[in-house]
Design a protein around this motif. Structure first.
Motif, PDB file in Angstrom:
ATOM      1  N   VAL A 115       0.877  -1.162   0.000  1.00  0.00           N
ATOM      2  CA  VAL A 115       0.000   0.000   0.000  1.00  0.00           C
ATOM      3  C   VAL A 115       0.917   1.215   0.000  1.00  0.00           C
ATOM      4  CG1 VAL A 115      -1.736   1.269   1.281  1.00  0.00           C
ATOM      5  CG2 VAL A 115      -1.767  -1.238   1.287  1.00  0.00           C
ATOM      6  N   LEU A 116       0.759   2.100  -0.966  1.00  0.00           N
ATOM      7  CA  LEU A 116       1.669   3.217  -1.172  1.00  0.00           C
ATOM      8  C   LEU A 116       0.894   4.516  -1.047  1.00  0.00           C
ATOM      9  CD1 LEU A 116       4.646   3.793  -1.989  1.00  0.00           C
ATOM     10  CD2 LEU A 116       3.916   3.687  -4.362  1.00  0.00           C
ATOM     11  N   ARG A 117       1.292   5.370  -0.064  1.00  0.00           N
ATOM     12  CA  ARG A 117       0.559   6.612   0.172  1.00  0.00           C
ATOM     13  C   ARG A 117       1.520   7.772   0.393  1.00  0.00           C
ATOM     14  NH1 ARG A 117      -3.981   6.009   4.631  1.00  0.00           N
ATOM     15  NH2 ARG A 117      -4.236   8.184   3.998  1.00  0.00           N
ATOM     16  N   ALA A 118       1.021   8.977   0.131  1.00  0.00           N
ATOM     17  CA  ALA A 118       1.789  10.207   0.363  1.00  0.00           C
ATOM     18  C   ALA A 118       1.116  10.991   1.487  1.00  0.00           C
ATOM     19  CB  ALA A 118       1.855  11.047  -0.899  1.00  0.00           C
ATOM     20  N   GLU A 119       1.926  11.496   2.420  1.00  0.00           N
ATOM     21  CA  GLU A 119       1.413  12.267   3.544  1.00  0.00           C
ATOM     22  C   GLU A 119       2.273  13.508   3.746  1.00  0.00           C
ATOM     23  OE1 GLU A 119      -1.277  11.566   5.110  1.00  0.00           O
ATOM     24  OE2 GLU A 119      -1.635   9.416   4.813  1.00  0.00           O
ATOM     25  N   LYS A 120       1.647  14.575   4.228  1.00  0.00           N
ATOM     26  CA  LYS A 120       2.400  15.788   4.552  1.00  0.00           C
ATOM     27  C   LYS A 120       3.053  15.637   5.917  1.00  0.00           C
ATOM     28  CE  LYS A 120       2.157  20.820   4.662  1.00  0.00           C
ATOM     29  NZ  LYS A 120       1.373  22.017   4.292  1.00  0.00           N
ATOM     30  N   LEU A 121       4.352  15.906   5.982  1.00  0.00           N
ATOM     31  CA  LEU A 121       5.074  15.847   7.251  1.00  0.00           C
ATOM     32  C   LEU A 121       6.205  16.860   7.248  1.00  0.00           C
ATOM     33  CD1 LEU A 121       5.665  14.663  10.024  1.00  0.00           C
ATOM     34  CD2 LEU A 121       7.023  12.877   8.896  1.00  0.00           C
ATOM     35  N   GLU A 122       6.043  17.858   8.077  1.00  0.00           N
ATOM     36  CA  GLU A 122       7.114  18.817   8.330  1.00  0.00           C
ATOM     37  C   GLU A 122       7.842  18.362   9.582  1.00  0.00           C
ATOM     38  OE1 GLU A 122       7.667  23.643   8.811  1.00  0.00           O
ATOM     39  OE2 GLU A 122       5.766  22.719   9.363  1.00  0.00           O
ATOM     40  N   TRP A 123       9.150  18.195   9.489  1.00  0.00           N
ATOM     41  CA  TRP A 123       9.905  17.714  10.635  1.00  0.00           C
ATOM     42  C   TRP A 123       9.720  18.660  11.821  1.00  0.00           C
ATOM     43  CZ3 TRP A 123      14.884  17.417   7.239  1.00  0.00           C
ATOM     44  CH2 TRP A 123      14.696  16.447   6.247  1.00  0.00           C
ATOM     45  N   SER A 149       4.437  18.489  15.432  1.00  0.00           N
ATOM     46  CA  SER A 149       3.767  17.435  16.207  1.00  0.00           C
ATOM     47  C   SER A 149       2.403  17.079  15.649  1.00  0.00           C
ATOM     48  CB  SER A 149       3.635  17.869  17.673  1.00  0.00           C
ATOM     49  OG  SER A 149       4.902  18.057  18.261  1.00  0.00           O
ATOM     50  N   ASP A 150       1.689  18.063  15.129  1.00  0.00           N
ATOM     51  CA  ASP A 150       0.366  17.795  14.565  1.00  0.00           C
ATOM     52  C   ASP A 150       0.456  16.882  13.349  1.00  0.00           C
ATOM     53  OD1 ASP A 150      -0.822  19.354  16.503  1.00  0.00           O
ATOM     54  OD2 ASP A 150      -0.913  21.156  15.248  1.00  0.00           O
ATOM     55  N   HIS A 151       1.402  17.172  12.466  1.00  0.00           N
ATOM     56  CA  HIS A 151       1.584  16.332  11.276  1.00  0.00           C
ATOM     57  C   HIS A 151       1.927  14.894  11.672  1.00  0.00           C
ATOM     58  CE1 HIS A 151       2.663  19.896   8.380  1.00  0.00           C
ATOM     59  NE2 HIS A 151       1.430  19.942   8.832  1.00  0.00           N
ATOM     60  N   LEU A 152       2.872  14.747  12.598  1.00  0.00           N
ATOM     61  CA  LEU A 152       3.316  13.413  12.990  1.00  0.00           C
ATOM     62  C   LEU A 152       2.208  12.662  13.731  1.00  0.00           C
ATOM     63  CD1 LEU A 152       5.595  11.380  13.003  1.00  0.00           C
ATOM     64  CD2 LEU A 152       6.447  12.412  15.121  1.00  0.00           C
ATOM     65  N   SER A 153       1.488  13.361  14.588  1.00  0.00           N
ATOM     66  CA  SER A 153       0.389  12.726  15.321  1.00  0.00           C
ATOM     67  C   SER A 153      -0.683  12.215  14.370  1.00  0.00           C
ATOM     68  CB  SER A 153      -0.235  13.710  16.311  1.00  0.00           C
ATOM     69  OG  SER A 153       0.685  14.057  17.322  1.00  0.00           O
ATOM     70  N   LYS A 154      -0.974  12.987  13.334  1.00  0.00           N
ATOM     71  CA  LYS A 154      -1.979  12.576  12.350  1.00  0.00           C
ATOM     72  C   LYS A 154      -1.546  11.293  11.639  1.00  0.00           C
ATOM     73  CE  LYS A 154      -4.577  14.361   8.353  1.00  0.00           C
ATOM     74  NZ  LYS A 154      -4.174  13.334   7.375  1.00  0.00           N
ATOM     75  N   ILE A 155      -0.273  11.223  11.287  1.00  0.00           N
ATOM     76  CA  ILE A 155       0.239  10.019  10.619  1.00  0.00           C
ATOM     77  C   ILE A 155       0.163   8.819  11.553  1.00  0.00           C
ATOM     78  CG2 ILE A 155       2.346   8.937   9.718  1.00  0.00           C
ATOM     79  CD1 ILE A 155       3.044  11.667   8.474  1.00  0.00           C
ATOM     80  N   LEU A 156       0.560   8.997  12.797  1.00  0.00           N
ATOM     81  CA  LEU A 156       0.555   7.877  13.738  1.00  0.00           C
ATOM     82  C   LEU A 156      -0.848   7.472  14.145  1.00  0.00           C
ATOM     83  CD1 LEU A 156       3.669   8.767  15.932  1.00  0.00           C
ATOM     84  CD2 LEU A 156       3.472   7.014  14.147  1.00  0.00           C
ATOM     85  N   GLU A 157      -1.796   8.378  14.028  1.00  0.00           N
ATOM     86  CA  GLU A 157      -3.198   7.994  14.236  1.00  0.00           C
ATOM     87  C   GLU A 157      -3.679   7.085  13.105  1.00  0.00           C
ATOM     88  OE1 GLU A 157      -5.509  11.534  14.610  1.00  0.00           O
ATOM     89  OE2 GLU A 157      -4.620  12.112  16.537  1.00  0.00           O
ATOM     90  N   GLU A 158      -3.221   7.366  11.901  1.00  0.00           N
ATOM     91  CA  GLU A 158      -3.605   6.558  10.746  1.00  0.00           C
ATOM     92  C   GLU A 158      -2.844   5.236  10.711  1.00  0.00           C
ATOM     93  OE1 GLU A 158      -3.775   8.579   6.976  1.00  0.00           O
ATOM     94  OE2 GLU A 158      -4.135  10.510   7.949  1.00  0.00           O
ATOM     95  N   TYR A 159      -1.631   5.240  11.285  1.00  0.00           N
ATOM     96  CA  TYR A 159      -0.793   4.039  11.314  1.00  0.00           C
ATOM     97  C   TYR A 159      -0.385   3.776  12.767  1.00  0.00           C
ATOM     98  CZ  TYR A 159      -0.527   5.397   6.412  1.00  0.00           C
ATOM     99  OH  TYR A 159      -0.845   5.755   5.129  1.00  0.00           O
ATOM    100  N   PRO A 160      -1.334   3.339  13.591  1.00  0.00           N
ATOM    101  CA  PRO A 160      -1.099   3.261  15.040  1.00  0.00           C
ATOM    102  C   PRO A 160      -0.004   2.287  15.463  1.00  0.00           C
ATOM    103  CG  PRO A 160      -3.180   2.223  14.443  1.00  0.00           C
ATOM    104  CD  PRO A 160      -2.704   2.934  13.228  1.00  0.00           C
ATOM    105  N   THR A 161       0.301   1.301  14.642  1.00  0.00           N
ATOM    106  CA  THR A 161       1.372   0.368  15.006  1.00  0.00           C
ATOM    107  C   THR A 161       2.754   0.902  14.641  1.00  0.00           C
ATOM    108  OG1 THR A 161       1.151  -0.836  12.900  1.00  0.00           O
ATOM    109  CG2 THR A 161      -0.143  -1.635  14.773  1.00  0.00           C
ATOM    110  N   GLY A 162       2.796   2.064  14.000  1.00  0.00           N
ATOM    111  CA  GLY A 162       4.071   2.653  13.623  1.00  0.00           C
ATOM    112  C   GLY A 162       4.688   1.950  12.421  1.00  0.00           C
ATOM    113  N   PHE A 163       6.013   2.019  12.330  1.00  0.00           N
ATOM    114  CA  PHE A 163       6.717   1.526  11.152  1.00  0.00           C
ATOM    115  C   PHE A 163       7.943   0.710  11.565  1.00  0.00           C
ATOM    116  CE2 PHE A 163       4.565   5.482  10.212  1.00  0.00           C
ATOM    117  CZ  PHE A 163       3.835   5.158   9.075  1.00  0.00           C
ATOM    118  N   ASP A 164       8.280  -0.260  10.718  1.00  0.00           N
ATOM    119  CA  ASP A 164       9.469  -1.071  10.969  1.00  0.00           C
ATOM    120  C   ASP A 164      10.747  -0.322  10.605  1.00  0.00           C
ATOM    121  OD1 ASP A 164       8.038  -3.539  11.663  1.00  0.00           O
ATOM    122  OD2 ASP A 164       7.427  -3.527   9.554  1.00  0.00           O
ATOM    123  N   LEU A 165      10.651   0.501   9.564  1.00  0.00           N
ATOM    124  CA  LEU A 165      11.824   1.232   9.068  1.00  0.00           C
ATOM    125  C   LEU A 165      11.472   2.682   8.784  1.00  0.00           C
ATOM    126  CD1 LEU A 165      13.314  -1.280   6.434  1.00  0.00           C
ATOM    127  CD2 LEU A 165      14.313  -0.716   8.654  1.00  0.00           C
TER     128      LEU A 165
END
Length: 261
Positions: free
Chosen positions: A150-158, A161-177
């Protein structure tokens, strides 16, 4: 090796923007173009073929950059070539993984990963760059090349916190890499980069690592990358055998993990 139809133009562009980036060795990391200069956004994207090992990708990218220094993501940089060659030779580390890429630009690394991973999230903070990234995702999704991810594009400014929180809400288990290719060029962004990386790694309780393809352009940046990683409680190790010359610059792959207590 990279097969790219815009070799000559991209090489001169790399040298020009490298000179701009080396200005950051001073106290001010702002690039000044002078009062008579003007900014323009280049959208003359061309379909370009890249090859990494036995894998080929057709992607839209630029031959030359916009003058807006924030739009370097419209190009494919030497560090992406370094990282993609490494990943194509070590595809086993991607098998079945979930991946988030920071500063994905046109998406050349994330799209390659989609051939091996089960989930890939490409990110960038710039809307112009996100637009071309999404076009390349669509282009890849309609190609004949098989993909399991599954390939998706998301906005993330380093550091946002709001951008990162939104991503982690969509991917609650986080990432392997977590992946990054040639993303260390502006001194002021490096603390925010490693703040974001630390949060992503801690979200998985340390069961995650950051693979960074780093290209050396300034000694001050070399030292800053290491010091910021350490300051954020991270262990930074050079991957054996990855130090090489790309586009007349020295590059290396770093593996970055949470420092064990």
């Amino acid at each position: 090796m990279l097969l790219l139809r815009c070799d000559g133009d991209c090489g001169s562009l790399t040298r020009r923007l490298t000179q701009q980036r080396q200005m950051e060795d001073g106290d001010d990391d702002t690039v000044c173009l002078g009062e008579s200069s003007f900014f323009f956004v280049n959208r003359d994207y061309e379909l370009t073929t890249f090859s990494f090992g036995s894998h080929s990708l057709d992607l839209l990218c630029l031959r030359s950059a916009s003058t807006d220094f924030d739009l370097t993501g419209q190009l494919v940089w030497p560090g992406a070539v370094l990282l993609n060659n490494y990943l194509s030779e070590n595809a086993g580390i991607l098998k079945g993984c979930s991946v988030i890429e920071l500063g994905s630009g046109v998406g050349v690394t994330g799209i390659l990963c989609s051939r091996f991973c089960h989930e890939v999230v490409l990110t960038d903070h710039n809307e112009e760059v996100l637009e071309i990234m999404r076009k390349n995702i669509e282009l890849h999704s309609t190609s004949d090349t098989p993909t399991s991810a599954v390939l998706r594009a998301e906005k993330l400014e380093w550091g946002n916190s709001d951008h990162l929180s939104k991503i982690l809400e969509e991917y609650p288990t986080g990432f392997d890499l977590v992946l990054g290719a040639d993303i260390c060029f502006q001194q002021s962004s490096i603390p925010f980069l490693f703040s974001t990386v630390e949060k992503l790694l801690r979200h998985r309780g340390g069961e995650c690592k950051f693979i960074l393809a780093y290209v050396s352009r300034a000694k001050l940046m070399d030292a800053m990358v290491v010091s910021e990683a350490i300051r954020h409680g991270l262990q930074i190790d050079e991957v054996d055998g990855t130090r090489s010359v790309v586009a007349n610059l020295e590059g290396v792959i770093f593996e970055i993990t949470l420092k064990r207590d």
